[in-house]
Design a protein around this motif. Structure first.
Motif, PDB file in Angstrom:
ATOM      1  N   SER A 243      11.946  -5.155  -4.061  1.00  0.00           N
ATOM      2  CA  SER A 243      11.935  -5.528  -2.650  1.00  0.00           C
ATOM      3  C   SER A 243      10.683  -5.070  -1.919  1.00  0.00           C
ATOM      4  N   ALA A 244       9.791  -4.389  -2.604  1.00  0.00           N
ATOM      5  CA  ALA A 244       8.581  -3.858  -1.963  1.00  0.00           C
ATOM      6  C   ALA A 244       7.399  -4.794  -2.170  1.00  0.00           C
ATOM      7  N   THR A 245       6.405  -4.662  -1.299  1.00  0.00           N
ATOM      8  CA  THR A 245       5.116  -5.301  -1.538  1.00  0.00           C
ATOM      9  C   THR A 245       4.552  -4.791  -2.858  1.00  0.00           C
ATOM     10  N   ALA A 246       4.050  -5.685  -3.690  1.00  0.00           N
ATOM     11  CA  ALA A 246       3.531  -5.263  -4.989  1.00  0.00           C
ATOM     12  C   ALA A 246       2.167  -4.594  -4.861  1.00  0.00           C
ATOM     13  N   ILE A 247       1.287  -5.185  -4.028  1.00  0.00           N
ATOM     14  CA  ILE A 247      -0.081  -4.685  -3.892  1.00  0.00           C
ATOM     15  C   ILE A 247      -0.425  -4.598  -2.415  1.00  0.00           C
ATOM     16  N   SER A 248      -0.946  -3.444  -2.002  1.00  0.00           N
ATOM     17  CA  SER A 248      -1.465  -3.279  -0.653  1.00  0.00           C
ATOM     18  C   SER A 248      -2.967  -3.056  -0.747  1.00  0.00           C
ATOM     19  N   ILE A 249      -3.739  -3.868  -0.026  1.00  0.00           N
ATOM     20  CA  ILE A 249      -5.191  -3.818  -0.128  1.00  0.00           C
ATOM     21  C   ILE A 249      -5.765  -3.324   1.194  1.00  0.00           C
ATOM     22  N   GLY A 250      -6.426  -2.184   1.151  1.00  0.00           N
ATOM     23  CA  GLY A 250      -7.025  -1.619   2.349  1.00  0.00           C
ATOM     24  C   GLY A 250      -8.530  -1.775   2.386  1.00  0.00           C
ATOM     25  N   SER A 251      -9.120  -2.180   1.260  1.00  0.00           N
ATOM     26  CA  SER A 251     -10.569  -2.372   1.204  1.00  0.00           C
ATOM     27  C   SER A 251     -10.837  -3.813   0.787  1.00  0.00           C
ATOM     28  N   SER A 252     -11.346  -4.009  -0.406  1.00  0.00           N
ATOM     29  CA  SER A 252     -11.589  -5.345  -0.927  1.00  0.00           C
ATOM     30  C   SER A 252     -11.208  -5.352  -2.395  1.00  0.00           C
TER      31      SER A 252
END
Length: 334
Positions: A243-252
Motif C-alpha cells: 500500500s506504500a509508494t514504491a519509490i520516492s524521488i527527491g533529486s533526479s
C-alpha cells in the motif's frame, strides 16, 4: 641404502584455527592473524569464535567448503566485528559473520581498503550489520553470493558514508523481522546487481545509487527514497511495496524497464525529477506524482493488469516536451 626421513609436515594450510588446540595452529582467529603475513590464508575449523578482528591486508579468512552455509546454520561462526582499515585486499569466504553489539563488517579509516565477502551468511540480529565509512575513494566493499538477514526490528543492512564503492552482487538480503529501518548511503557509490533486497534503502548527500535486475519487496513500506545528487538509476527491477509508494524521488532519478506493484495513490512520488522508460505497473496504481516527469526515448510507460477487471487501460505516449501524460492510446481487455 640409507633411509631419508623428511621432517616436513604437509597440511592443508599454514594456519589453521580450531577451538581444539590439538587440531590447529591457533585457538583464536586473532592469534592466527598476528602470526600471519600478506599472502597467507587462514583456514577456520567448525566453532563459534566470539572475537572482534582487525583484518590484515593480504591475509584471507576461509571456512572449509563442507562447513559453509547460506541459511544461518553455518558451522564456522565469527561472532563479532571484522574491521579493515589498512590499504590492501582481504577476502572472507565460507563463514557466518554475525553482529555482537556492533556492526559485523566495518571498512573504516582513510586507506584504499578492499574487503571481499564471498559465499558467507551475514546475520544481523542486534544492530545494523555493515558500517562503510572509509574516506578513500579507492576503497571497496564487495559482497557476492551471500545471504544476509535482519532478525530484529529497528536495524538495517548497512550505513554507507564512504567515498568508495560498495557492490552487492548475486545476493539475497532477507528480513525475517520485517524491519522498516532504511539502509543509508550518503556518499560514494552503492551498486546492486542480480539480488533480492527485502528492506528499504535511502540515499542522500553526494551518493550514487544504481540497481540492476533486482527484486525489492516489503509490505506497505517505501522501498527506495532517492535523494542523492549522484546518479540514481533503477533498471530491469521488480518492486512490490504493497500500500506504500514504491519509490520516492527527491533529486533526479532514471527508472527504466522496471515493474512496480503498489496500491498507493502514487506508485512513484517525490519533489524531484523522474526520467522514465518502459515502466510496468501491476498493482492498482500507476500514478507518478513527481514534480517533473521526463519520458526517455527507450520506450513508453504502460499499465498492465489493473485490479479493476475489465476497465479501460492506458498506454501513455509522451515526450520530454509533453510531460503531463495527456496523450493516450486506449485499449480494452476483452
Amino acid at each position: 641404502m640409507a633411509q631419508t626421513i623428511s621432517t616436513n609436515t604437509f597440511t592443508t594450510a599454514k594456519w589453521v584455527v580450531s577451538s581444539d588446540a590439538t587440531q590447529g595452529t591457533h585457538t583464536t582467529i586473532a592469534g592466527a592473524l598476528t602470526s600471519s603475513s600478506s599472502g597467507d590464508t587462514i583456514f577456520i575449523r567448525p566453532g563459534t569464535y566470539t572475537e572482534n578482528l582487525t583484518l590484515k591486508a593480504g591475509v584471507n579468512l576461509t571456512g572449509y567448503g563442507c562447513d559453509g552455509s547460506l541459511d544461518g546454520t553455518g558451522k564456522v561462526v565469527i561472532n563479532g566485528t571484522c574491521t579493515l582499515t589498512t590499504a590492501g585486499s582481504v577476502t572472507i569466504s565460507g563463514v557466518q559473520i554475525q553482529t555482537n553489539g556492533a556492526a559485523a563488517i566495518a571498512v573504516t579509516g582513510s586507506a584504499a581498503s578492499i574487503l571481499n565477502i564471498f559465499d558467507c551468511y551475514l546475520l544481523f540480529d542486534d544492530t545494523t550489520g555493515i558500517t562503510y565509512s572509509s574516506s578513500s575513494a579507492s576503497s571497496q566493499l564487495n559482497i557476492r553470493a551471500c545471504t544476509a538477514d535482519l532478525t530484529t526490528a529497528g536495524i538495517a543492512y548497512f550505513n554507507h558514508s564512504s567515498a568508495g564503492v560498495m557492490i552487492i552482487d548475486y545476493c539475497r538480503f532477507t528480513n525475517v523481522a520485517g524491519a522498516t529501518t532504511a539502509s543509508t548511503a550518503s556518499a560514494g557509490q552503492v551498486l546492486i546487481f542480480h539480488s533480492r533486497v527485502y528492506a528499504p534503502i535511502t540515499t542522500s548527500g553526494t551518493s550514487n545509487f544504481q540497481a540492476y535486475y533486482c527484486r525489492m519487496a516489503l509490505s506497505d513500506t517505501p522501498l527506495l527514497t532517492l535523494g542523492g545528487s549522484g546518479e540514481q538509476t533503477v533498471e530491469g527491477c521488480y518492486m512490490d511495496s504493497g500500500s506504500a509508494t514504491a519509490i520516492s524521488i527527491g533529486s533526479s532519478a532514471n527508472i527504466l524497464n522496471t515493474s512496480i506493484s503498489s496500491s498507493n495513490t502514487s506508485a512513484i512520488s517525490g519533489a524531484g525529477t523522474i526520467g522514465q522508460a518502459g515502466l510496468q505497473f501491476f498493482g492498482s496504481s500507476s500514478h507518478i506524482s513527481t514534480t517533473t516527469k521526463i519520458i526517455l526515448p527507450e520506450g513508453p510507460s504502460r499499465t498492465i493488469g489493473s485490479s479493476n477487471s475489465g476497465a479501460t487501460n492506458t498506454l501513455t505516449v509522451t515526450n520530454s516536451s509533453n510531460t503531463d501524460s495527456s496523450n493516450y492510446f486506449y485499449w480494452t481487455f476483452g
